[in-house]
Write an enzyme that holds these catalytic residues in place. Structure first.
Site, short mmCIF file in Angstrom:
data_model
loop_
_atom_site.label_atom_id
_atom_site.label_comp_id
_atom_site.label_asym_id
_atom_site.label_seq_id
_atom_site.Cartn_x
_atom_site.Cartn_y
_atom_site.Cartn_z
N ARG A 111 0.85 -1.18 0.00
CA ARG A 111 0.00 0.00 0.00
C ARG A 111 0.88 1.24 0.00
O ARG A 111 1.70 1.40 0.90
CB ARG A 111 -0.87 -0.06 1.27
CG ARG A 111 -2.07 0.80 1.25
CD ARG A 111 -2.93 0.44 2.42
NE ARG A 111 -2.39 0.90 3.68
CZ ARG A 111 -3.12 1.31 4.69
NH1 ARG A 111 -4.43 1.28 4.59
NH2 ARG A 111 -2.58 1.70 5.81
N THR A 115 -0.81 7.63 -0.99
CA THR A 115 -2.12 7.54 -1.66
C THR A 115 -3.02 6.45 -1.08
O THR A 115 -4.22 6.44 -1.33
CB THR A 115 -1.93 7.22 -3.16
OG1 THR A 115 -1.35 5.89 -3.25
CG2 THR A 115 -1.02 8.22 -3.84
N ASP A 207 0.61 -2.39 12.46
CA ASP A 207 1.03 -2.85 11.14
C ASP A 207 1.29 -4.35 11.21
O ASP A 207 2.26 -4.80 11.82
CB ASP A 207 2.30 -2.10 10.70
CG ASP A 207 2.67 -2.42 9.26
OD1 ASP A 207 2.78 -3.61 8.91
OD2 ASP A 207 2.82 -1.47 8.48
N ASP A 210 4.73 -5.70 9.84
CA ASP A 210 5.85 -5.38 10.73
C ASP A 210 5.83 -6.23 11.99
O ASP A 210 6.87 -6.67 12.48
CB ASP A 210 5.81 -3.90 11.11
CG ASP A 210 6.33 -3.01 9.99
OD1 ASP A 210 6.97 -3.52 9.06
OD2 ASP A 210 6.07 -1.79 10.04
C1 PRP Z 1 -1.08 -4.06 4.74
C2 PRP Z 1 -1.96 -5.26 4.97
C3 PRP Z 1 -2.81 -5.27 3.73
C4 PRP Z 1 -2.99 -3.81 3.45
C5 PRP Z 1 -4.36 -3.42 3.94
O1 PRP Z 1 -0.05 -4.38 3.89
O2 PRP Z 1 -1.25 -6.44 5.17
O3 PRP Z 1 -2.19 -5.92 2.63
O4 PRP Z 1 -1.97 -3.12 4.18
O5 PRP Z 1 -4.63 -2.11 3.59
P1 PRP Z 1 -5.75 -1.72 2.55
O6 PRP Z 1 -6.96 -2.50 2.89
O7 PRP Z 1 -5.95 -0.25 2.80
O8 PRP Z 1 -5.25 -1.99 1.17
P2 PRP Z 1 1.14 -3.36 3.51
O9 PRP Z 1 0.76 -2.53 2.34
O10 PRP Z 1 1.54 -2.61 4.74
O11 PRP Z 1 2.28 -4.32 3.03
P3 PRP Z 1 3.16 -5.39 3.84
O12 PRP Z 1 2.24 -6.53 4.22
O13 PRP Z 1 4.18 -5.79 2.84
O14 PRP Z 1 3.73 -4.71 5.04
N1 URA Z 2 -2.36 -2.42 7.29
C1 URA Z 2 -2.00 -2.84 8.52
O1 URA Z 2 -1.09 -3.65 8.67
N2 URA Z 2 -2.68 -2.35 9.57
C2 URA Z 2 -3.67 -1.46 9.45
O2 URA Z 2 -4.27 -1.05 10.47
C3 URA Z 2 -4.02 -1.02 8.16
C4 URA Z 2 -3.35 -1.52 7.10
#
Ligand code: PRP
Ligand code: URA
Length: 216
Positions: A111, A115, A207, A210
Site C-alpha cells: 500500500r 495515496t 502494522d 511489521d
Molecule cells: C497491509 C496489509 C494489507 C494492506 C491493507 O499491507 O497487510 O495488505 O496493508 O490495507 P488496505 O486494505 O488499505 O489496502 P502493507 O501494504 O503494509 O504491506 P506489507 O504486508 O508488505 O507490510
Molecule cells: N495495514 C496494517 O497492517 N494495519 C492497518 O491497520 C491497516 C493496514
C-alpha cells in the site's frame, strides 16, 4: 453456523470464544513478535473451520479394519490459498495444518503510504479452474484496496470461487469489497470501528506485516 453480519451481507464475523481470546492478545502492543506470529497462524486455523463449511463432499469407498463402508471426502480440485504479501503469509501455516494438500499462490501488493492505493509487484497463482476454491488471505482489511485488487487479479485469471479471510476488518474495507466484488464472502475475526487519517484500523493491531516479521 455464524450469521452473516447485519450491516454487510458479504461479511461473516467469527465470534468463537477462542478466536476472540487470541485476538485480544494479538491486539496488545506488548505481545512479542514470536507470539504474534503464532497467534496469527492459530486464529487463521480456527477461522478455517467456518470458511470451509461450504465445501462439497463426495462418497468414497474405504476398508475399515472391520468392513467395507462408504465415507465422505472433500470433492473437487485442491483448494488454493492466496496470501497477499507480506502479512498474508502469516496465515498460511495455520490453514495448511488443517488442509495440508492446499496449493499456495502468492500475490505481491503493498500500500502506497501517501495515496493508500495498492501497488502490484508479484503474481504467481496456480491455474484457476472452475471447480477450484481460492482463499485470499490478509490479516488486515483496511481501505480494502489491496484485497479488492488481489481478487480482481484472481478473477481476471479465471477464478470464480473466491473467499477472503482476514483477522481485522474496517467498515470501509468491507464496503469496498462489497462494491467491487459483491459475491465474494468476507470472513473476519473482528469488525473494528474505523480507519484513522493514515488508513490504519482503529482499534486494530498496528502494522500486521511489521509485527509478524519484526521489521519495526
Ligand atoms: C497491509 C496489509 C494489507 C494492506 C491493507 O499491507 O497487510 O495488505 O496493508 O490495507 P488496505 O486494505 O488499505 O489496502 P502493507 O501494504 O503494509 O504491506 P506489507 O504486508 O508488505 O507490510
Ligand atoms: N495495514 C496494517 O497492517 N494495519 C492497518 O491497520 C491497516 C493496514
Amino acid at each position: 453456523m455464524p450469521p452473516v453480519h447485519g450491516r454487510f451481507p458479504n461479511l461473516t464475523v467469527l465470534e468463537h470464544p477462542l478466536i476472540q481470546h487470541k485476538l485480544s492478545i494479538l491486539r496488545d502492543k506488548a505481545t512479542s513478535v514470536k507470539n504474534f506470529k503464532q497467534l496469527v497462524s492459530e486464529i487463521a486455523m480456527l477461522m478455517t473451520y467456518e470458511a470451509t463449511r461450504h465445501l462439497q463432499t463426495e462418497p468414497v469407498e474405504i476398508e475399515t479394519p472391520l468392513e467395507r463402508t462408504t465415507a465422505r471426502r472433500v470433492a473437487g480440485k485442491k483448494l488454493t490459498l492466496v496470501p497477499i504479501l507480506r502479512a498474508g503469509l502469516g496465515m498460511v501455516e495455520g490453514i495448511s495444518q488443517l488442509i495440508p494438500s492446499a496449493r499456495v499462490g502468492h500475490v505481491g501488493l503493498f500500500r502506497d503510504h501517501e495515496t493508500l492505493q495498492p501497488v502490484s509487484y508479484y503474481y504467481k497463482v496456480p491455474a484457476a479452474e472452475t471447480d477450484r476454491d481460492f482463499f485470499v488471505l490478509d490479516p488486515m482489511l483496511a481501505t480494502g484496496g489491496s484485497a479488492a485488487a488481489a481478487v480482481s487479479q484472481l478473477r481476471a485469471s479465471g477464478a470464480t470461487r473466491i473467499r477472503f479471510l482476514c483477522l481485522v476488518a474496517a467498515p470501509e474495507g468491507v464496503q469496498a469489497m462489497l462494491d467491487a466484488h459483491p459475491l465474494v464472502p468476507v470472513y473476519a475475526a473482528a469488525l473494528d470501528r474505523e480507519l484513522n487519517a493514515h488508513g490504519y484500523i482503529l482499534p486494530g493491531l498496528g502494522d500486521a506485516g511489521d509485527r509478524i516479521f519484526g521489521t519495526r
